[in-house]
Design a protein around this motif. Structure first.
Motif, PDB file in Angstrom:
ATOM      1  N   ASP A   1      -1.446  -4.068  -4.407  1.00  0.00           N
ATOM      2  CA  ASP A   1      -2.171  -3.511  -3.368  1.00  0.00           C
ATOM      3  C   ASP A   1      -3.112  -4.756  -2.552  1.00  0.00           C
ATOM      4  OD1 ASP A   1      -0.700  -1.158  -3.496  1.00  0.00           O
ATOM      5  OD2 ASP A   1      -2.356  -0.195  -4.471  1.00  0.00           O
ATOM      6  N   GLY A   2      -3.737  -5.401  -3.325  1.00  0.00           N
ATOM      7  CA  GLY A   2      -4.705  -6.390  -2.923  1.00  0.00           C
ATOM      8  C   GLY A   2      -3.876  -7.319  -2.017  1.00  0.00           C
ATOM      9  N   ALA A   3      -2.623  -7.923  -2.254  1.00  0.00           N
ATOM     10  CA  ALA A   3      -1.771  -8.879  -1.863  1.00  0.00           C
ATOM     11  C   ALA A   3      -1.274  -8.311  -0.582  1.00  0.00           C
ATOM     12  CB  ALA A   3      -0.754  -9.109  -2.783  1.00  0.00           C
ATOM     13  N   VAL A   4      -0.721  -7.103  -0.448  1.00  0.00           N
ATOM     14  CA  VAL A   4      -0.502  -6.424   0.830  1.00  0.00           C
ATOM     15  C   VAL A   4      -1.709  -6.318   1.864  1.00  0.00           C
ATOM     16  CG1 VAL A   4       0.311  -4.407   1.980  1.00  0.00           C
ATOM     17  CG2 VAL A   4       1.387  -5.049  -0.520  1.00  0.00           C
ATOM     18  N   LEU A   5      -2.712  -6.012   1.303  1.00  0.00           N
ATOM     19  CA  LEU A   5      -3.897  -5.846   2.230  1.00  0.00           C
ATOM     20  C   LEU A   5      -4.266  -7.367   2.702  1.00  0.00           C
ATOM     21  CD1 LEU A   5      -6.044  -4.021   3.827  1.00  0.00           C
ATOM     22  CD2 LEU A   5      -7.366  -4.175   1.651  1.00  0.00           C
TER      23      LEU A   5
ATOM     24  N   MET B   1       0.879  -1.238  -0.103  1.00  0.00           N
ATOM     25  CA  MET B   1       0.017   0.062   0.059  1.00  0.00           C
ATOM     26  C   MET B   1       0.762   1.118  -0.048  1.00  0.00           C
ATOM     27  SD  MET B   1      -3.142  -0.870   2.364  1.00  0.00           S
ATOM     28  CE  MET B   1      -2.774   0.133   3.584  1.00  0.00           C
ATOM     29  N   GLY B   2       0.299   2.277  -0.600  1.00  0.00           N
ATOM     30  CA  GLY B   2       1.340   3.551  -0.370  1.00  0.00           C
ATOM     31  C   GLY B   2       1.447   3.819   1.011  1.00  0.00           C
ATOM     32  N   ARG B   3       2.607   4.738   0.981  1.00  0.00           N
ATOM     33  CA  ARG B   3       3.404   5.367   2.165  1.00  0.00           C
ATOM     34  C   ARG B   3       2.527   6.467   2.740  1.00  0.00           C
ATOM     35  NH1 ARG B   3       9.070   6.857   1.456  1.00  0.00           N
ATOM     36  NH2 ARG B   3       9.153   4.716   0.466  1.00  0.00           N
ATOM     37  N   GLN B   4       2.145   6.245   3.914  1.00  0.00           N
ATOM     38  CA  GLN B   4       1.260   7.552   4.567  1.00  0.00           C
ATOM     39  C   GLN B   4       2.324   8.595   4.957  1.00  0.00           C
ATOM     40  OE1 GLN B   4      -1.677   7.968   5.145  1.00  0.00           O
ATOM     41  NE2 GLN B   4      -2.548   6.088   5.188  1.00  0.00           N
ATOM     42  N   ARG B   5       1.923   9.795   4.554  1.00  0.00           N
ATOM     43  CA  ARG B   5       2.720  11.009   4.802  1.00  0.00           C
ATOM     44  C   ARG B   5       2.611  11.204   6.384  1.00  0.00           C
ATOM     45  NH1 ARG B   5       1.838  17.248   3.042  1.00  0.00           N
ATOM     46  NH2 ARG B   5       4.102  17.933   3.155  1.00  0.00           N
ATOM     47  N   ARG B   6       4.000  11.332   6.854  1.00  0.00           N
ATOM     48  CA  ARG B   6       3.920  11.920   8.391  1.00  0.00           C
ATOM     49  C   ARG B   6       3.662  13.265   8.493  1.00  0.00           C
ATOM     50  NH1 ARG B   6       9.212  10.137  11.271  1.00  0.00           N
ATOM     51  NH2 ARG B   6       7.827  10.999  13.105  1.00  0.00           N
ATOM     52  N   ARG B   7       2.835  13.468   9.483  1.00  0.00           N
ATOM     53  CA  ARG B   7       2.531  14.760   9.986  1.00  0.00           C
ATOM     54  C   ARG B   7       3.786  15.519  10.702  1.00  0.00           C
ATOM     55  NH1 ARG B   7      -2.677  17.259   9.785  1.00  0.00           N
ATOM     56  NH2 ARG B   7      -2.456  17.863  11.779  1.00  0.00           N
ATOM     57  N   HIS B   8       4.022  16.848  10.514  1.00  0.00           N
ATOM     58  CA  HIS B   8       4.826  17.449  11.421  1.00  0.00           C
ATOM     59  C   HIS B   8       4.355  17.633  12.607  1.00  0.00           C
ATOM     60  CE1 HIS B   8       7.572  20.670  12.914  1.00  0.00           C
ATOM     61  NE2 HIS B   8       8.302  20.507  11.655  1.00  0.00           N
TER      62      HIS B   8
END
Length: 230
Positions: free
Chosen positions: A159-163, A1-8
């Motif tokens: 992505d389905g395989a990761v999930l 899955m896509g990488r979540q962007r970290r909030r400052h």
């Protein structure tokens, strides 16, 4: 899955009430009449009704476009109040620039929802569709990594395989929807459904493709769809 962007970390500590008071203070710095005068003066300098980008780039304009929007609701509403004709035409290059700037603001590829949430700040999704034929085509022209056709399905299967590994079973449609709510880089469940294009039972066909991918990765998928931990 896509990488979540970290909030400052600083963003996590923003007090909503203090932020609202700060914004109200900024709005009080300018009267509506002062803002309308800035718009009219910019139009005189440019020789035409300014777009948001042109107004922001006008070195003699003393107000930020966002301040204009906060006072009048939308950019075009402010221009109407100033007696300026809203510009109906936005060039292809301007649309591309808007998408790039939105991507920089978000830190990821923009979605339809992102565009809809910024009505008045940027071009409508219908104009983007009319100009480019699709949002995917517009995003590709703006330099974003947007999979198309077989590439989109390939990415969805990956992505389905990761999930599936995370869930311990092949993802159901509702579970995919929930995953996309957490990660907007995923295709929507209906986009996946249409990509598979097998009727009836498009989603089960997608699950079959995911199970094949897991088998290729050496992971067993049982008949009930559960995934054996590697």
């Amino acid at each position: 899955m896509g990488r979540q962007r970290r909030r400052h970390p600083a963003l996590e500590g923003i007090d909503a009430a203090a932020l609202a008071e700060f914004r109200a203070g900024l709005r009080r710095r300018y009267t509506d009449d002062e803002i309308l005068a800035e718009l009219r003066a910019s139009a005189v300098r440019l020789g035409r009704s300014p777009t948001m980008r042109e107004f922001a780039g006008d070195p003699d304009a003393g107000v930020h476009p966002q301040t204009v929007i906060e006072h009048f609701g939308t950019w075009n509403a402010a221009k109407r109040a100033a007696g300026l004709q809203p510009r109906r035409f936005i060039s292809r290059e301007e649309l591309v620039t808007q998408l790039r700037e939105l991507g920089e603001e978000l830190g990821r590829t923009p979605t339809v929802r992102d565009i809809e949430e910024r009505r008045g700040r940027m071009a409508s999704k219908s104009l983007i569709w009319h100009t480019f034929g699709s949002l995917a085509a517009a995003l590709k022209e703006a330099g974003f990594d947007v999979p198309v056709g077989e590439e989109r399905l390939e990415r969805a299967i990956a992505d389905g395989a990761v999930l599936a590994r995370e869930l311990g079973h092949l993802p159901k449609m509702a579970e995919w929807k929930g995953a996309r709510a957490r990660d907007v880089t995923l295709l929507s469940e209906w986009q996946v459904y249409r990509l598979v294009d097998v009727n009836p039972g498009a989603w089960s066909a997608f699950q079959f493709l995911v199970s094949q991918r897991l088998h290729e990765e050496g992971i067993e998928v049982r008949a009930d769809g559960t995934v054996e931990a590697p």
